[in-house]
Design a protein around this motif. Structure first.
Motif, PDB file in Angstrom:
ATOM      1  N   ALA A   1       0.824  -1.208  -0.081  1.00 31.16           N
ATOM      2  CA  ALA A   1      -0.021   0.106   0.141  1.00 31.16           C
ATOM      3  C   ALA A   1       0.887   1.357   0.088  1.00 31.16           C
ATOM      4  O   ALA A   1       0.670   2.201  -0.652  1.00 31.16           O
ATOM      5  CB  ALA A   1      -0.848   0.032   1.082  1.00 31.16           C
ATOM      6  N   ILE A   2       1.841   1.304   0.850  1.00 31.40           N
ATOM      7  CA  ILE A   2       2.662   2.503   0.839  1.00 31.40           C
ATOM      8  C   ILE A   2       3.491   2.562  -0.472  1.00 31.40           C
ATOM      9  O   ILE A   2       3.599   3.648  -0.965  1.00 31.40           O
ATOM     10  CB  ILE A   2       3.747   2.377   2.004  1.00 31.40           C
ATOM     11  CG1 ILE A   2       3.055   2.272   3.273  1.00 31.40           C
ATOM     12  CG2 ILE A   2       4.778   3.349   1.846  1.00 31.40           C
ATOM     13  CD1 ILE A   2       3.667   2.131   4.608  1.00 31.40           C
ATOM     14  N   THR A   3       3.976   1.304  -0.749  1.00 33.02           N
ATOM     15  CA  THR A   3       4.704   1.575  -2.334  1.00 33.02           C
ATOM     16  C   THR A   3       3.727   2.097  -3.334  1.00 33.02           C
ATOM     17  O   THR A   3       4.202   2.773  -4.377  1.00 33.02           O
ATOM     18  CB  THR A   3       5.166   0.140  -2.864  1.00 33.02           C
ATOM     19  OG1 THR A   3       6.102  -0.323  -1.577  1.00 33.02           O
ATOM     20  CG2 THR A   3       5.792   0.047  -4.112  1.00 33.02           C
ATOM     21  N   ALA A   4       2.646   1.834  -3.392  1.00 35.87           N
ATOM     22  CA  ALA A   4       1.620   2.237  -4.487  1.00 35.87           C
ATOM     23  C   ALA A   4       1.404   3.702  -4.187  1.00 35.87           C
ATOM     24  O   ALA A   4       1.117   4.288  -5.250  1.00 35.87           O
ATOM     25  CB  ALA A   4       0.292   1.514  -4.129  1.00 35.87           C
ATOM     26  N   MET A   5       1.703   4.350  -3.003  1.00 34.60           N
ATOM     27  CA  MET A   5       1.694   5.623  -2.971  1.00 34.60           C
ATOM     28  C   MET A   5       2.862   6.545  -3.269  1.00 34.60           C
ATOM     29  O   MET A   5       2.916   7.671  -3.503  1.00 34.60           O
ATOM     30  CB  MET A   5       1.348   5.870  -1.384  1.00 34.60           C
ATOM     31  CG  MET A   5      -0.184   5.431  -0.984  1.00 34.60           C
ATOM     32  SD  MET A   5      -0.243   5.815   0.791  1.00 34.60           S
ATOM     33  CE  MET A   5       0.029   7.780   0.774  1.00 34.60           C
ATOM     34  N   ARG A   6       3.866   5.661  -3.974  1.00 38.71           N
ATOM     35  CA  ARG A   6       5.215   6.346  -4.011  1.00 38.71           C
ATOM     36  C   ARG A   6       5.085   7.252  -5.250  1.00 38.71           C
ATOM     37  O   ARG A   6       5.752   8.323  -5.175  1.00 38.71           O
ATOM     38  CB  ARG A   6       6.242   5.307  -4.332  1.00 38.71           C
ATOM     39  CG  ARG A   6       7.591   5.873  -4.456  1.00 38.71           C
ATOM     40  CD  ARG A   6       8.732   4.962  -4.664  1.00 38.71           C
ATOM     41  NE  ARG A   6       9.913   5.443  -4.709  1.00 38.71           N
ATOM     42  CZ  ARG A   6      10.464   6.225  -5.841  1.00 38.71           C
ATOM     43  NH1 ARG A   6       9.558   6.268  -6.788  1.00 38.71           N
ATOM     44  NH2 ARG A   6      11.474   6.799  -5.992  1.00 38.71           N
ATOM     45  N   GLU A   7       4.065   6.995  -6.040  1.00 35.05           N
ATOM     46  CA  GLU A   7       4.112   8.019  -7.286  1.00 35.05           C
ATOM     47  C   GLU A   7       2.639   8.707  -6.861  1.00 35.05           C
ATOM     48  O   GLU A   7       1.787   8.323  -7.112  1.00 35.05           O
ATOM     49  CB  GLU A   7       3.833   7.075  -8.675  1.00 35.05           C
ATOM     50  CG  GLU A   7       3.683   7.986  -9.812  1.00 35.05           C
ATOM     51  CD  GLU A   7       5.166   8.522 -10.057  1.00 35.05           C
ATOM     52  OE1 GLU A   7       5.347   9.762 -10.629  1.00 35.05           O
ATOM     53  OE2 GLU A   7       6.453   7.713  -9.895  1.00 35.05           O
ATOM     54  N   PRO A   8       3.029   9.990  -6.603  1.00 33.74           N
ATOM     55  CA  PRO A   8       1.987  10.993  -6.127  1.00 33.74           C
ATOM     56  C   PRO A   8       1.112  11.378  -7.373  1.00 33.74           C
ATOM     57  O   PRO A   8       1.694  11.399  -8.667  1.00 33.74           O
ATOM     58  CB  PRO A   8       2.598  12.146  -5.757  1.00 33.74           C
ATOM     59  CG  PRO A   8       4.098  12.094  -6.335  1.00 33.74           C
ATOM     60  CD  PRO A   8       4.620  10.833  -6.726  1.00 33.74           C
ATOM     61  N   THR A   9      -0.023  11.677  -7.069  1.00 38.62           N
ATOM     62  CA  THR A   9      -0.826  12.259  -7.963  1.00 38.62           C
ATOM     63  C   THR A   9      -0.516  13.711  -8.392  1.00 38.62           C
ATOM     64  O   THR A   9       0.098  14.280  -7.425  1.00 38.62           O
ATOM     65  CB  THR A   9      -2.397  12.223  -7.668  1.00 38.62           C
ATOM     66  OG1 THR A   9      -2.567  13.034  -6.573  1.00 38.62           O
ATOM     67  CG2 THR A   9      -2.956  10.839  -7.222  1.00 38.62           C
ATOM     68  N   GLU A  10      -1.034  14.493  -9.448  1.00 41.67           N
ATOM     69  CA  GLU A  10      -0.844  15.833  -9.795  1.00 41.67           C
ATOM     70  C   GLU A  10      -1.359  16.416  -8.421  1.00 41.67           C
ATOM     71  O   GLU A  10      -0.519  17.426  -7.913  1.00 41.67           O
ATOM     72  CB  GLU A  10      -1.025  16.055 -10.856  1.00 41.67           C
ATOM     73  CG  GLU A  10      -0.741  17.379 -11.310  1.00 41.67           C
ATOM     74  CD  GLU A  10      -0.693  17.814 -12.966  1.00 41.67           C
ATOM     75  OE1 GLU A  10      -1.007  18.658 -13.162  1.00 41.67           O
ATOM     76  OE2 GLU A  10      -0.615  16.666 -13.630  1.00 41.67           O
TER      77      GLU A  10
END
Length: 75
Positions: A42-51
């Motif tokens: 879950a944390i890894t999925a958040m690594r690429e932030p949304t604009e």
């Protein structure tokens, strides 16, 4: 796999969100393992932030700061 404060915090929150009666701290390491794996994913999925996330704090658009924070949480 234990030992990372943020991963552990997310795993505990995931466990509590399921309404399971046994407190997280009383789980065996074997019982915690799948929660820790899911928390790290879950944390890894958040690594690429949304604009929207990139520009939220100061409008600078510095995604490297966000990624460094997530990397620190994972290590």
């Amino acid at each position: 796999m234990s030992g990372n404060e943020m991963i552990e915090r997310v795993a505990k929150a995931m466990h509590q969100s399921h309404g399971i009666l046994l407190p997280y701290d009383l789980l065996s390491e074997r019982q915690k393992e799948p929660l820790l794996i899911h928390a790290k994913a879950a944390i890894t999925a958040m690594r690429e932030p949304t604009e929207k996330m990139i520009f939220a704090p100061d409008r600078s658009g510095n995604k490297e700061i966000w990624q460094a924070m997530i990397d620190a949480a994972l290590n």
